[in-house]
Design a protein around this motif. Structure first.
Motif, short mmCIF file in Angstrom:
data_model
loop_
_atom_site.label_atom_id
_atom_site.label_comp_id
_atom_site.label_asym_id
_atom_site.label_seq_id
_atom_site.Cartn_x
_atom_site.Cartn_y
_atom_site.Cartn_z
N SER A 173 -4.61 30.51 -24.13
CA SER A 173 -4.11 31.81 -24.09
C SER A 173 -4.01 32.55 -25.35
O SER A 173 -4.03 31.74 -26.37
CB SER A 173 -2.84 31.79 -23.29
OG SER A 173 -1.90 31.12 -24.44
N VAL A 174 -4.17 33.78 -25.21
CA VAL A 174 -3.92 34.59 -26.52
C VAL A 174 -3.07 35.67 -26.06
O VAL A 174 -3.11 36.59 -25.03
CB VAL A 174 -5.32 35.24 -26.97
CG1 VAL A 174 -5.31 36.30 -28.10
CG2 VAL A 174 -6.67 34.14 -26.89
N GLU A 175 -1.96 35.59 -27.03
CA GLU A 175 -0.92 36.81 -26.74
C GLU A 175 -0.62 37.40 -28.28
O GLU A 175 -0.05 36.77 -28.93
CB GLU A 175 0.22 35.98 -26.19
CG GLU A 175 0.13 35.43 -25.00
CD GLU A 175 1.17 34.61 -24.62
OE1 GLU A 175 2.53 34.60 -25.18
OE2 GLU A 175 1.31 33.77 -23.79
N GLY A 176 -1.29 38.43 -28.42
CA GLY A 176 -1.03 39.19 -29.75
C GLY A 176 -1.58 38.18 -30.77
O GLY A 176 -2.76 38.02 -30.95
N ARG A 177 -0.87 37.90 -31.84
CA ARG A 177 -1.16 37.27 -32.94
C ARG A 177 -0.96 35.50 -32.60
O ARG A 177 -1.44 34.69 -33.29
CB ARG A 177 -0.27 37.48 -34.29
CG ARG A 177 -0.49 38.86 -34.76
CD ARG A 177 0.27 39.05 -35.72
NE ARG A 177 0.44 38.20 -36.97
CZ ARG A 177 1.43 37.51 -37.61
NH1 ARG A 177 2.63 37.76 -37.10
NH2 ARG A 177 1.31 36.58 -38.24
N LYS A 178 -0.70 35.17 -31.42
CA LYS A 178 -0.53 33.95 -31.03
C LYS A 178 -1.50 33.34 -30.17
O LYS A 178 -1.98 34.04 -29.23
CB LYS A 178 0.93 33.61 -30.54
CG LYS A 178 2.37 33.89 -31.10
CD LYS A 178 3.33 33.60 -30.11
CE LYS A 178 4.53 33.97 -31.10
NZ LYS A 178 5.80 33.99 -30.54
N THR A 199 -1.60 19.72 -27.93
CA THR A 199 -1.55 21.26 -27.69
C THR A 199 -1.14 21.60 -29.13
O THR A 199 -0.43 21.05 -29.89
CB THR A 199 -0.29 21.48 -26.74
OG1 THR A 199 0.98 21.23 -27.22
CG2 THR A 199 -0.64 21.12 -25.47
N ALA A 200 -1.50 22.96 -29.21
CA ALA A 200 -1.27 23.59 -30.64
C ALA A 200 -0.99 25.22 -30.38
O ALA A 200 -1.59 25.87 -29.61
CB ALA A 200 -2.34 23.47 -31.51
N LEU A 201 -0.29 25.88 -31.43
CA LEU A 201 -0.11 27.27 -31.56
C LEU A 201 -0.68 27.63 -33.00
O LEU A 201 -0.64 27.17 -33.95
CB LEU A 201 1.40 27.65 -31.46
CG LEU A 201 1.50 29.07 -31.83
CD1 LEU A 201 0.92 30.01 -30.71
CD2 LEU A 201 3.25 28.90 -32.15
N PHE A 202 -1.73 28.56 -32.65
CA PHE A 202 -2.44 29.09 -33.89
C PHE A 202 -1.95 30.56 -33.96
O PHE A 202 -1.55 31.24 -32.91
CB PHE A 202 -4.05 28.99 -33.89
CG PHE A 202 -4.70 27.72 -34.19
CD1 PHE A 202 -5.40 27.74 -35.27
CD2 PHE A 202 -4.53 26.65 -33.31
CE1 PHE A 202 -5.90 26.51 -35.49
CE2 PHE A 202 -4.96 25.33 -33.65
CZ PHE A 202 -5.76 25.29 -34.89
#
Length: 218
Positions: A173-178, A199-202
């Motif tokens: 998923s892509v939410e704004g800058r996340k 799992t990771a958050l970039f």
């Protein structure tokens, strides 16, 4: 023969240096693997140490500044030449060859004793290193320049050494800058049995952060 005839062409010279660097990296991988597997005598170990120190002295005569991209690099169109995960020129790397898939990225690799944790098994920290690299490539391939904010692993089974493994990663998923990313590692001969998941958050950095960390690259 004129003096100019003896001057190497810059491109040809770089290609020859890159080829020599690849050969050196492979030789060092083999040496490192032998070093962590050996039951050599004291005399054999001392002789090997002398040889390695002589080679190190020769290589240390020309060292690039810490903040400068290597001349061998093709980044950003290709992976970093000296990446400790996918860099073919790094003796630390497996090296890992990463390929694009319809969902994200994938890689296959077996790991020798350089990456051992418990006897015969892959060190858990290596799994994290692999995921961080693969996820970064998947994010970049999806068109985003981002940095790891969080990385979480679930170790379900121990991964064996000297066994072909398959690693898959995809942006979820892509939410704004996340940007959120997920992945797994399996033994290639047992594709339905998951050994490790992640799992990771970039986070897409702000322009000032990009300039500070990656000024030469971006």
């Amino acid at each position: 023969m004129q003096p100019s005839d003896l001057m190497p062409q810059p491109h040809d010279d770089l290609e020859r240096r890159r080829a020599a660097a690849l050969d050196l990296a492979e030789a060092l991988r083999q040496a490192n693997s032998a070093a962590v597997s050996t039951e050599a005598t004291v005399e054999q170990l001392e002789r090997a140490a002398l040889i390695v120190r002589d080679a190190t002295a020769a290589l240390g005569q020309s060292v690039r500044p810490l903040t400068r991209v290597s001349e061998f690099d093709g980044f950003p169109s290709s992976s970093r030449f000296f990446s400790p995960v996918s860099g073919p020129g790094s003796p630390l790397s497996p090296p890992l060859s990463i390929r694009a898939t319809a969902e994200g990225v994938e890689a296959n690799r077996s790991f020798d004793r350089r990456f051992e944790g418990p006897p015969g098994l892959l060190h858990g920290g290596i799994s994290a290193l692999l995921f961080d690299e693969l996820m970064g490539v998947a994010v970049l391939q999806a068109g985003h320049w981002a940095m790891t904010g969080q990385l979480s692993l679930d170790y379900r089974r121990a991964l064996p050494l000297d066994t072909d493994l398959t690693m898959t990663v995809a942006v979820t998923s892509v939410e704004g800058r996340k940007i959120r990313v997920g992945g797994s590692i399996v033994v290639s001969s047992e594709p339905d049995t998951v050994f490790v998941t992640a799992t990771a958050l970039f986070i897409k950095p702000r322009e000032s952060t990009l300039e500070r960390y990656f000024g030469q690259m971006v």
